[in-house]
Write a protein that holds these residues in place. Structure first.
Motif, PDB file in Angstrom:
ATOM      1  N   LEU A  27       1.218  -1.650  -0.053  1.00  0.00           N
ATOM      2  CA  LEU A  27       0.113   0.232  -0.168  1.00  0.00           C
ATOM      3  C   LEU A  27       0.679   1.741  -0.260  1.00  0.00           C
ATOM      4  CD1 LEU A  27      -2.415   1.495   0.305  1.00  0.00           C
ATOM      5  CD2 LEU A  27      -2.924   1.647   2.311  1.00  0.00           C
ATOM      6  N   LEU A  28       2.443   1.245   0.888  1.00  0.00           N
ATOM      7  CA  LEU A  28       2.970   2.844   1.127  1.00  0.00           C
ATOM      8  C   LEU A  28       3.675   2.328  -0.300  1.00  0.00           C
ATOM      9  CD1 LEU A  28       3.171   5.321   2.633  1.00  0.00           C
ATOM     10  CD2 LEU A  28       5.495   3.148   3.767  1.00  0.00           C
ATOM     11  N   THR A  30       2.628   1.365  -3.390  1.00  0.00           N
ATOM     12  CA  THR A  30       1.620   2.335  -4.259  1.00  0.00           C
ATOM     13  C   THR A  30       0.698   3.605  -4.044  1.00  0.00           C
ATOM     14  OG1 THR A  30       0.179  -0.092  -4.204  1.00  0.00           O
ATOM     15  CG2 THR A  30      -1.463   1.892  -5.147  1.00  0.00           C
ATOM     16  N   ILE A  31       1.335   4.115  -2.670  1.00  0.00           N
ATOM     17  CA  ILE A  31       0.963   5.383  -2.342  1.00  0.00           C
ATOM     18  C   ILE A  31       2.381   6.108  -2.875  1.00  0.00           C
ATOM     19  CG2 ILE A  31       0.975   7.549  -0.369  1.00  0.00           C
ATOM     20  CD1 ILE A  31      -1.000   5.367   1.076  1.00  0.00           C
ATOM     21  N   ALA A  35       1.730   9.111  -5.628  1.00  0.00           N
ATOM     22  CA  ALA A  35       2.559  10.995  -5.619  1.00  0.00           C
ATOM     23  C   ALA A  35       3.295  10.983  -6.678  1.00  0.00           C
ATOM     24  CB  ALA A  35       2.638  10.942  -4.205  1.00  0.00           C
TER      25      ALA A  35
END
Length: 149
Positions: A27-28, A30-31, A35
């Protein structure tokens, strides 16, 4: 730093530094990729997708509420309750094809707010409880008739 970050070609070193510092979850990652994405992001398209998922969840919730209200009626014949149960599971006569059954109440609505997700899950849980209670009652009736014979 500002001139380094604003250059499109200089994002790579920043991306490598951010990703290389700490072990990150999927998840991190992907974030961070979102960004630091170099292509423009269509925010309007994302907003429309989220609104469609909210609408889909509301329709699903309304349908399940209707089934629950109908299932609470004690005057319905067992055959009607059975037909409702089969319709909810999409058990249809052979030859007709209306699509695959809905396996998960959150399928295609996984980006809705947490409150709406829980509301959908709780409502589906009530429907599952109704279905299990019906099957239990049928089995108890069948067992009692079998013992009489």
């Amino acid at each position: 730093i500002l001139s380094t970050v604003t250059g499109v070609h200089k994002y790579k070193w920043l991306k490598q530094n951010v990703q290389g510092l700490y072990p990150q979850s999927a998840l991190l990652n992907t974030i961070v990729e979102f960004a630091l994405k170099e292509e423009p992001v269509d925010v309007e398209k994302m907003r429309k997708c989220l609104l469609k998922q909210l609408e889909r969840a509301e329709v699903r919730l309304e349908g399940i509420d209707t089934i629950l209200k109908l299932s609470a009626k004690n005057f319905l014949l067992p055959s009607v309750q059975y037909a409702m149960f089969c319709g909810w599971q999409r058990l249809i006569p052979e030859g007709a094809n209306i699509g695959e059954p809905l396996t998960d109440c959150l399928k295609d609505v996984d980006l809705i707010p947490p409150f709406n997700r829980m509301l959908l899950e709780v409502t589906f849980g009530k429907l599952y409880a109704w279905a299990v209670q019906n099957v239990r009652n049928i089995l108890l009736d069948a067992n009692a008739k079998f013992k009489e014979l």
